[in-house]
Design a protein around this motif. Structure first.
Motif, mmCIF file in Angstrom:
data_model
loop_
_atom_site.group_PDB
_atom_site.id
_atom_site.type_symbol
_atom_site.label_atom_id
_atom_site.label_comp_id
_atom_site.label_asym_id
_atom_site.label_seq_id
_atom_site.Cartn_x
_atom_site.Cartn_y
_atom_site.Cartn_z
ATOM 1 N N GLY A 149 91.254 64.101 31.867
ATOM 2 C CA GLY A 149 91.428 63.748 30.435
ATOM 3 C C GLY A 149 90.751 63.958 29.398
ATOM 4 N N ASP A 150 90.897 64.666 28.360
ATOM 5 C CA ASP A 150 89.669 65.281 27.510
ATOM 6 C C ASP A 150 90.430 65.072 26.260
ATOM 7 N N GLY A 151 89.656 64.095 25.511
ATOM 8 C CA GLY A 151 90.051 63.757 24.076
ATOM 9 C C GLY A 151 89.904 65.031 23.106
ATOM 10 N N PRO A 152 88.651 65.362 23.027
ATOM 11 C CA PRO A 152 88.235 66.604 22.323
ATOM 12 C C PRO A 152 89.155 67.825 22.270
ATOM 13 N N MET A 153 89.471 68.117 23.699
ATOM 14 C CA MET A 153 90.225 69.327 23.888
ATOM 15 C C MET A 153 91.516 69.163 23.414
ATOM 16 N N THR A 154 92.398 67.862 23.650
ATOM 17 C CA THR A 154 93.413 67.359 23.208
ATOM 18 C C THR A 154 93.387 67.751 21.694
ATOM 19 N N ALA A 155 92.485 67.264 20.867
ATOM 20 C CA ALA A 155 92.467 67.570 19.429
ATOM 21 C C ALA A 155 92.360 68.731 19.009
ATOM 22 N N VAL A 156 91.622 69.621 19.638
ATOM 23 C CA VAL A 156 91.589 70.968 19.393
ATOM 24 C C VAL A 156 92.931 71.693 19.509
ATOM 25 N N ALA A 157 93.599 71.268 20.606
ATOM 26 C CA ALA A 157 94.863 71.804 20.834
ATOM 27 C C ALA A 157 95.997 71.516 19.579
ATOM 28 N N LEU A 158 95.905 70.202 19.504
ATOM 29 C CA LEU A 158 96.903 69.786 18.579
ATOM 30 C C LEU A 158 96.705 70.269 17.198
ATOM 31 N N PHE A 159 95.357 70.347 16.681
ATOM 32 C CA PHE A 159 95.186 70.797 15.332
ATOM 33 C C PHE A 159 95.451 72.125 15.074
ATOM 34 N N SER A 160 95.036 72.785 16.309
ATOM 35 C CA SER A 160 95.378 74.366 16.236
ATOM 36 C C SER A 160 96.745 74.620 16.150
ATOM 37 N N ILE A 161 97.626 74.050 16.816
ATOM 38 C CA ILE A 161 98.974 74.237 16.637
ATOM 39 C C ILE A 161 99.563 73.874 15.226
#
Length: 450
Positions: free
Chosen positions: A342-354
């Motif tokens: 589980g990776d909070g920063p990576m999830t945020a990067v992916a979501l905001f990039s979409i």
């Protein structure tokens, strides 16, 4: 699970249940088990969150590891997924994270990652536990004693992964709640590097306030700050909150409303499927995933596989089924193309990039999901086995009759706290709440006040 290892490593009240002596023993036994498969010239990476007890336990576990002859690289305060990423990138023997994640300040924990970046199997943890008091473990002397050294620059290895995964976020304002935890530096920095205007809150290295009325466990402060920024800023404003070790993230959309893990996973799954990058069109969730999430996936031609609660069980189902993507309602999200945990920063990067790439607000990206009313009641208990009491089983059976196929009930012990969790979900909110409280009362009547 054994006496010490639970669903997410060893966890307990620091200097109470989780003593320096235990941390030392875990370090020794863990290093000895890891030595079976990894050459002795490969170090073990050790990181921690900001908790006040972190340096104390770090010193003990480092002493335990080096006492077996294994070297240690101490990376300091770093998100849990950072330890996993660093371990694989430098080909270390293993990684250790000292954190109690979302738990209260007084708690702490120890979790291991193998050389492949994945959390250890139950069997390996059981082997470590069986050796905690073994007097035959290696104890070299002289030049053969392990060396501990600080290597803070290794955090850049994790940071570069986040940058590589991100898109252009210019024009977006992101409020980052770091929960006074492990992401207090990396969290705000990554979004600024990707071009966003960043407003950081609770971004100090202050273990006396970790997870206190902030972060992913309490989104009210983040919601308030996002709404303040909306009122004073032109352009879209969103928010992300991490927990203490940043292995999870929850979000606030452009109106200041909460996007929980199910909605986030729906957005990410739709994007992966749209690009043909979601194997078997399958998402792995948990028994806590909302029925509305499952129905929304079905309408997209996607399937939900449910695992037990805990990111390790989500990961187990993903690897066993050959799936790429999964996560939990609580904000743990795993994308095996981008990480091993589980990776909070990576999830945020992916979501905001979409959102940036499609020029679509988060709330619109999550459209089409009707959330079934879901009530979760946590009952503090002295003995978590009370959930198996005949009276509780009878209460559950009665609840299922009330729900009559129009909902579901789940009663389970917490893997990390002295709690029994009662979750009820149905199409009627009042009925959902009544059923949950009825079962919770039964449990409370069977356990002494704690």
């Amino acid at each position: 699970m054994g006496t010490y290892f639970g669903t997410d490593g060893v966890r307990g009240v620091a200097n109470g249940d989780l003593t320096p002596e235990l941390a030392y023993a875990v370090g020794r036994a863990g290093a000895a088990v890891i030595a079976h498969a990894q050459p002795m010239d490969r170090p073990i990476v050790v990181g921690r969150d900001t908790r006040l007890s972190g340096p104390m336990l770090e010193g003990a576990i480092v002493a335990g590891i080096t006492s077996t002859g294994r070297n240690v690289l101490q990376v300091g305060v770093v998100p849990t997924p950072g330890v996993a990423a660093i371990t694989t990138r430098i080909e270390a023997a293993a990684g250790v994270m000292i954190s109690a994640s979302h738990n209260p300040i007084e708690d702490n924990g120890i979790k291991f990652f193998g050389a492949d970046g994945f959390k250890l199997s139950d069997a390996t943890e059981s082997e470590i536990e069986s050796l905690l008091a073994d007097p035959s473990l290696p104890r070299p002397t002289g030049l053969d004693i392990g060396i501990a050294s600080h290597a803070r620059g290794l955090i850049d290895r994790y940071f570069s992964l986040l940058v590589e995964a991100g898109g252009d976020l210019s024009g977006l304002t992101i409020v980052v709640d770091a929960a006074f935890g492990a992401a207090h530096l990396v969290g705000p920095k990554i979004f600024a590097r990707l071009g966003a205007r960043v407003v950081a809150i609770n971004d100090e290295d202050d273990g006396s306030r970790i997870n206190v009325a902030c972060g992913a466990t309490d989104l009210r402060m983040l919601q308030g700050r996002v709404r303040d920024e909306i009122a004073r800023t032109s352009g879209p404003v969103v928010g992300v909150a991490f927990d203490g070790d940043a292995d999870r993230a929850l979000f606030v959309d452009e109106r200041g409303d909460i996007l929980n893990g199910d909605r986030v996973m729906l957005i990410l799954a739709r994007d992966l499927a749209g690009r043909g990058e979601l194997p078997a069109n399958t998402v792995v969730g948990t028994v806590m995933s909302n029925m509305g999430f499952e129905k929304a996936l079905e309408r997209e031609g996607l399937r939900l596989v449910r695992a037990a609660v805990g990111d390790r069980y989500v990961l187990e189902a993903m690897r066993g089924g050959g799936y790429r993507f999964g996560g939990e309602q609580s904000g743990h999200v795993i994308d095996l193309q981008r990480g091993t945990t589980g990776d909070g920063p990576m999830t945020a990067v992916a979501l905001f990039s979409i959102a940036a790439r499609t020029r679509t607000p988060l709330r619109d990206l999550a459209a089409g999901m009707s959330v079934y009313p879901q009530v979760l009641v946590n009952v503090r208990v002295a003995d978590k086995s009370v959930g198996d009491h005949p009276a509780v089983r009878d209460a559950i059976a009665a609840a299922e009759r009330v729900l009559a196929g129009d909902g579901r009930i789940l009663v389970r012990p917490s893997g990390t706290e002295p709690l029994v969790r009662v979750m009820v979900e149905s199409t009627d909110e009042a009925r959902t709440r009544d059923v949950a409280e009825s079962v919770a009362r039964t449990i409370r009547g069977l356990t002494p006040a704690v």
